[in-house]
Every structure is written in structure tokens, then in C-alpha cells.
Design an enzyme around this catalytic site. Structure first.
Site, PDB file in Angstrom:
ATOM      1  N   ARG A  33       1.851   1.897  19.257  1.00 51.21           N
ATOM      2  CA  ARG A  33       2.439   2.278  18.169  1.00 51.21           C
ATOM      3  C   ARG A  33       2.381   3.611  17.642  1.00 51.21           C
ATOM      4  O   ARG A  33       3.598   4.095  17.078  1.00 51.21           O
ATOM      5  CB  ARG A  33       1.781   1.558  16.587  1.00 51.21           C
ATOM      6  CG  ARG A  33       1.822   0.352  15.881  1.00 51.21           C
ATOM      7  CD  ARG A  33       0.201  -0.584  15.529  1.00 51.21           C
ATOM      8  NE  ARG A  33       0.291   0.527  14.302  1.00 51.21           N
ATOM      9  CZ  ARG A  33      -0.756   0.626  13.476  1.00 51.21           C
ATOM     10  NH1 ARG A  33      -2.346  -0.196  13.760  1.00 51.21           N
ATOM     11  NH2 ARG A  33      -0.488   1.260  12.607  1.00 51.21           N
TER      12      ARG A  33
ATOM     13  N   LYS B 111      -1.392   8.069   6.076  1.00 46.09           N
ATOM     14  CA  LYS B 111      -0.680   8.828   4.972  1.00 46.09           C
ATOM     15  C   LYS B 111      -0.865   8.034   3.527  1.00 46.09           C
ATOM     16  O   LYS B 111      -0.693   8.324   2.696  1.00 46.09           O
ATOM     17  CB  LYS B 111       0.585   8.636   5.506  1.00 46.09           C
ATOM     18  CG  LYS B 111       1.086   9.073   6.618  1.00 46.09           C
ATOM     19  CD  LYS B 111       2.538   8.492   7.206  1.00 46.09           C
ATOM     20  CE  LYS B 111       2.115   6.470   7.932  1.00 46.09           C
ATOM     21  NZ  LYS B 111       1.369   6.842   9.295  1.00 46.09           N
TER      22      LYS B 111
ATOM     23  N   ARG C  90      11.375   5.199   8.780  1.00 47.72           N
ATOM     24  CA  ARG C  90      10.005   5.664  10.182  1.00 47.72           C
ATOM     25  C   ARG C  90      11.514   5.297  10.995  1.00 47.72           C
ATOM     26  O   ARG C  90      11.255   5.214  12.114  1.00 47.72           O
ATOM     27  CB  ARG C  90       9.840   4.133   9.820  1.00 47.72           C
ATOM     28  CG  ARG C  90       8.591   3.958  10.285  1.00 47.72           C
ATOM     29  CD  ARG C  90       7.073   2.506  10.264  1.00 47.72           C
ATOM     30  NE  ARG C  90       6.776   2.657  10.837  1.00 47.72           N
ATOM     31  CZ  ARG C  90       5.757   2.762  10.308  1.00 47.72           C
ATOM     32  NH1 ARG C  90       5.594   2.534   8.321  1.00 47.72           N
ATOM     33  NH2 ARG C  90       4.930   2.726  10.014  1.00 47.72           N
TER      34      ARG C  90
ATOM     35  N   ARG D 215      -7.203  -4.312  10.381  1.00 51.77           N
ATOM     36  CA  ARG D 215      -5.957  -5.208  10.407  1.00 51.77           C
ATOM     37  C   ARG D 215      -5.922  -5.617  11.579  1.00 51.77           C
ATOM     38  O   ARG D 215      -6.392  -5.193  12.926  1.00 51.77           O
ATOM     39  CB  ARG D 215      -5.035  -3.970  10.374  1.00 51.77           C
ATOM     40  CG  ARG D 215      -4.962  -4.222   8.546  1.00 51.77           C
ATOM     41  CD  ARG D 215      -4.285  -2.849   8.617  1.00 51.77           C
ATOM     42  NE  ARG D 215      -3.380  -1.657   9.204  1.00 51.77           N
ATOM     43  CZ  ARG D 215      -2.531  -0.978   8.540  1.00 51.77           C
ATOM     44  NH1 ARG D 215      -2.018  -0.792   8.361  1.00 51.77           N
ATOM     45  NH2 ARG D 215      -1.108  -0.577   9.559  1.00 51.77           N
TER      46      ARG D 215
ATOM     47  N   ARG E 190     -11.099   2.305  10.887  1.00 52.38           N
ATOM     48  CA  ARG E 190     -10.512   1.280   8.738  1.00 52.38           C
ATOM     49  C   ARG E 190     -11.343   0.417   8.713  1.00 52.38           C
ATOM     50  O   ARG E 190     -11.234  -0.558  10.207  1.00 52.38           O
ATOM     51  CB  ARG E 190      -9.049   1.912   9.460  1.00 52.38           C
ATOM     52  CG  ARG E 190      -8.660   1.420   8.349  1.00 52.38           C
ATOM     53  CD  ARG E 190      -7.255   1.546   7.880  1.00 52.38           C
ATOM     54  NE  ARG E 190      -5.892   1.333   9.462  1.00 52.38           N
ATOM     55  CZ  ARG E 190      -5.103   2.097   9.773  1.00 52.38           C
ATOM     56  NH1 ARG E 190      -4.420   2.584   8.696  1.00 52.38           N
ATOM     57  NH2 ARG E 190      -3.807   0.835   9.793  1.00 52.38           N
TER      58      ARG E 190
HETATM   59  P1  AP5 Z   1      -4.726   5.480   6.657  1.00 49.62           P
HETATM   60  O1  AP5 Z   1      -4.557   6.229   5.813  1.00 49.62           O
HETATM   61  O2  AP5 Z   1      -5.295   4.155   6.896  1.00 49.62           O
HETATM   62  O3  AP5 Z   1      -3.494   6.375   7.234  1.00 49.62           O
HETATM   63  P2  AP5 Z   1      -1.825   5.596   7.941  1.00 49.62           P
HETATM   64  O4  AP5 Z   1      -1.588   6.545   7.986  1.00 49.62           O
HETATM   65  O5  AP5 Z   1      -2.244   5.054   6.269  1.00 49.62           O
HETATM   66  O6  AP5 Z   1      -1.860   5.166   8.997  1.00 49.62           O
HETATM   67  P3  AP5 Z   1      -1.296   3.361   8.863  1.00 49.62           P
HETATM   68  O7  AP5 Z   1      -2.133   2.722  10.560  1.00 49.62           O
HETATM   69  O8  AP5 Z   1      -1.419   2.308   7.617  1.00 49.62           O
HETATM   70  O9  AP5 Z   1       0.106   4.201   9.467  1.00 49.62           O
HETATM   71  P4  AP5 Z   1       1.197   3.246   9.937  1.00 49.62           P
HETATM   72  O10 AP5 Z   1       2.359   4.112   9.935  1.00 49.62           O
HETATM   73  O11 AP5 Z   1       0.809   2.556  11.398  1.00 49.62           O
HETATM   74  O12 AP5 Z   1       0.759   1.600   9.483  1.00 49.62           O
HETATM   75  P5  AP5 Z   1       2.046   0.748   8.214  1.00 49.62           P
HETATM   76  O13 AP5 Z   1       0.830   0.332   7.441  1.00 49.62           O
HETATM   77  O14 AP5 Z   1       2.980   2.023   8.095  1.00 49.62           O
HETATM   78  O15 AP5 Z   1      -5.873   6.408   7.502  1.00 49.62           O
HETATM   79  C1  AP5 Z   1      -6.552   5.332   8.744  1.00 49.62           C
HETATM   80  C2  AP5 Z   1      -7.674   5.679   8.778  1.00 49.62           C
HETATM   81  O16 AP5 Z   1      -8.383   6.701   9.178  1.00 49.62           O
HETATM   82  C3  AP5 Z   1      -8.318   5.315   7.712  1.00 49.62           C
HETATM   83  O17 AP5 Z   1     -10.290   4.358   8.293  1.00 49.62           O
HETATM   84  C4  AP5 Z   1      -8.869   6.497   6.387  1.00 49.62           C
HETATM   85  O18 AP5 Z   1     -10.065   6.259   6.006  1.00 49.62           O
HETATM   86  C5  AP5 Z   1      -9.179   7.523   7.969  1.00 49.62           C
HETATM   87  N1  AP5 Z   1      -8.566   9.490   7.111  1.00 49.62           N
HETATM   88  C6  AP5 Z   1      -7.571   8.983   6.531  1.00 49.62           C
HETATM   89  N2  AP5 Z   1      -7.725  10.145   6.416  1.00 49.62           N
HETATM   90  C7  AP5 Z   1      -8.914  11.125   6.980  1.00 49.62           C
HETATM   91  C8  AP5 Z   1      -9.223  12.168   7.086  1.00 49.62           C
HETATM   92  N3  AP5 Z   1      -8.935  13.209   6.886  1.00 49.62           N
HETATM   93  N4  AP5 Z   1     -11.129  12.266   8.026  1.00 49.62           N
HETATM   94  C9  AP5 Z   1     -11.115  11.283   8.855  1.00 49.62           C
HETATM   95  N5  AP5 Z   1     -10.663   9.903   8.748  1.00 49.62           N
HETATM   96  C10 AP5 Z   1      -9.893   9.930   7.670  1.00 49.62           C
HETATM   97  O19 AP5 Z   1       2.609  -0.006   8.996  1.00 49.62           O
HETATM   98  C11 AP5 Z   1       2.315  -1.609   9.250  1.00 49.62           C
HETATM   99  C12 AP5 Z   1       3.349  -2.287  10.371  1.00 49.62           C
HETATM  100  O20 AP5 Z   1       4.064  -2.097   9.546  1.00 49.62           O
HETATM  101  C13 AP5 Z   1       4.222  -0.961  11.227  1.00 49.62           C
HETATM  102  O21 AP5 Z   1       4.104  -1.039  12.471  1.00 49.62           O
HETATM  103  C14 AP5 Z   1       5.617  -1.610  11.727  1.00 49.62           C
HETATM  104  O22 AP5 Z   1       5.575  -2.994  12.762  1.00 49.62           O
HETATM  105  C15 AP5 Z   1       5.323  -2.429   9.977  1.00 49.62           C
HETATM  106  N6  AP5 Z   1       6.569  -1.432   9.181  1.00 49.62           N
HETATM  107  C16 AP5 Z   1       5.584  -1.049   8.275  1.00 49.62           C
HETATM  108  N7  AP5 Z   1       6.654   0.363   7.511  1.00 49.62           N
HETATM  109  C17 AP5 Z   1       7.864  -0.598   8.346  1.00 49.62           C
HETATM  110  C18 AP5 Z   1       9.514   0.398   8.764  1.00 49.62           C
HETATM  111  N8  AP5 Z   1       9.568   1.100   7.101  1.00 49.62           N
HETATM  112  N9  AP5 Z   1      10.542   0.324   9.116  1.00 49.62           N
HETATM  113  C19 AP5 Z   1       9.976  -1.075   9.550  1.00 49.62           C
HETATM  114  N10 AP5 Z   1       8.487  -1.664  10.262  1.00 49.62           N
HETATM  115  C20 AP5 Z   1       7.401  -0.966   8.931  1.00 49.62           C
HETATM  116 MG    MG Z   2      -0.956   3.149   5.638  1.00 52.72          MG
END
Ligand code: AP5
Ligand code: MG
Length: 214
Positions: A171, A13, A88, A160, A127
């Protein structure tokens, strides 16, 4: 253009949202990045959010919804935005819909980046994240130009805290129970578009451009 990114943790994402933001000139708003910036600065919000994030749990809706509604009301978001990691939960989606309806607006596209759980653990362990500008790399699939250093801002890259395999599994559970129902929510709203996120980063982005238009 108002866009939401849906998909499991690690689906890509953030990677795709950054490219969308650059190409279409809209801000990339990631709730995860906002929480991580607050943790780094040691704010009250950061302290509260960290206790949930480290366990792989969602931060409560009451700490999240107002923050996003406020952010999308800022001047730079008036032409549109790409929301990454929000909503989410169904209550978050309802809060967003209600805030937009008040202004006669709606989400144009909810892009679901589809990646099976079996690919996710591998992606997360490789990552590396920049906590200064939010850029994301992968040791194998998207390495930085200089080892351990962000291409954009030069800050050190880190693994991270929530990318340990046991936290990633938690997660994923949370994603399936609380976030996946949003797929049907945005399907019913006519905004859902799915892309196969298992392919190369550039190929996934081309699919997204095909949806959003050149
Ligand atoms: P990346 O682009 O980093 O993936 P992502 O989908 O952004 O993954 P996140 O871990 O950031 O998602 P998340 O939803 O768990 O975390 P968030 O920060 O939102 O890609 C992942 C890896 O793969 C990278 O190394 C990339 O280079 C690689 N990659 C990407 N595309 C690829 C491809 N096509 N092929 C190969 N490799 C590829 O949330 C973290 C925490 O914050 C949550 O757990 C929660 O506690 C809290 N939080 C955030 N938002 C909320 C909310 N709205 N409500 C409640 N809690 C929240
Ligand atoms: Mg992300």
C-alpha cells in the site's frame, strides 16, 4: 467547507477526518469505509473491491468516482464534507474537479498529513477498526475504553485484513506512485496545507483547526 485528506496509509487521515466532521458539522466520507461496509454486506461492489484491497492495490477508478460524486450530491453534503481516501489518483482528482466545476464549486482545503514510512508499520499493526461505524483505535496511542469494543457503538474491534505488514508495504508503494502526485495537483490549485502527522493526535488536530479556523 469542502476538505480532502491526503496522506499515506496510516498517516491518520481517518482519525483526523472524524474529528473535523464532528467539530464543523459536515459528513465524513471515507471510500475505504464505504468499500468495507459493502464487503461486510456481501454486495457486488464489495466482492469486486475486496479482491483489490486484500492485495494492497487501488480499486479501479470506474468503481470509485461515480460513487463519490453521487455521495457528495446528497442533501447532507451540501454545506460541505471531509473526503478521506478520495481522490487517490490524478484521474480521480480530475473527475472530482470536473464534477465540482459543473456546480461552480471547488475544494477549499487539501490537508496533507505528513508521516514518514518508517512510522507507518508500527501504527498499522496496533490499529483496531470498528467495521460498524468506522471508528479507529490504536492499542498504544488511542486505546478504546473497553478492550476490543468500540466506544461509539459497542461493536467488536478487528485488525483490518489489509493491515498485515506485507500488504502495508504494498500500500505504501502504491501510495508513492499513484497518490503522492496529488500533492502537486492541489498545491497548484492553491488548496494544499501540510501538517506534521508524527505528533500526538490532539496536537495534529489543533494544527488543523488553526488552518480551518475556530
Ligand atoms: P488512521 O486514522 O486509521 O489512518 P488512515 O490515514 O485513515 O489510514 P488508512 O489505513 O485508513 O489509510 P488508507 O488510505 O490506506 O486506507 P483506506 O481505508 O482509505 O490511523 C492509523 C493508526 O494510527 C490508527 O490506529 C490510529 O489510532 C493511529 N494514529 C493516528 N494518528 C496518530 C498519531 N498522531 N499518533 C499516533 N497514532 C496515531 O483504503 C483502504 C483500501 O481501499 C485501499 O488500499 C484501496 O484498495 C481501497 N480504496 C479506498 N479508497 C480508494 C480510492 N479512492 N480509489 C481506489 N481505491 C480505494
Ligand atoms: Mg482510514
Amino acid at each position: 467547507m469542502k476538505i480532502i485528506m491526503l496522506g499515506a496509509p496510516g498517516a491518520g487521515k481517518g482519525t483526523q477526518a472524524k474529528r473535523i466532521a464532528e467539530k464543523y458539522g459536515v459528513p465524513h466520507i471515507s471510500t475505504g469505509d464505504i468499500f468495507r461496509a459493502n464487503i461486510k454486506e456481501g454486495t457486488e461492489l464489495g466482492k469486486k473491491a475486496k479482491s483489490y484491497m486484500d492485495q494492497g492495490l487501488l480499486v479501479p477508478d470506474e468503481l470509485t468516482c461515480d460513487l463519490v460524486v453521487d455521495r457528495i450530491s446528497q442533501p447532507d453534503a451540501q454545506k460541505g464534507y471531509v473526503l478521506d481516501g478520495f481522490p487517490r489518483t490524478i484521474p480521480q482528482a480530475e473527475a472530482l474537479t470536473a464534477a465540482l466545476e459543473k456546480r461552480g464549486e471547488k475544494i477549499d482545503y487539501a490537508i496533507d498529513v505528513e508521516v514518514p514510512d518508517s512510522n507507518i508499520i508500527d501504527r498499522m499493526s496496533g490499529r483496531r477498526a470498528c467495521l460498524s461505524c468506522g471508528a479507529t483505535y490504536h492499542l498504544k496511542y488511542n486505546p478504546p475504553k473497553a478492550e476490543g469494543q468500540c466506544d461509539n457503538c459497542g461493536a467488536s474491534l478487528v485488525l483490518r485484513d489489509d493491515d498485515k505488514p506485507e500488504t502495508v508495504r504494498k500500500r505504501l508503494d502504491v501510495y508513492h506512485s499513484q497518490t503522492q502526485p496529488l500533492i502537486d495537483y492541489y498545491k497548484a490549485a492553491g488548496a494544499l496545507r501540510g501538517v506534521d502527522g508524527t505528533r500526538d493526535i490532539d496536537v495534529v488536530f489543533q494544527d488543523i483547526v488553526g488552518i480551518l479556523g475556530e
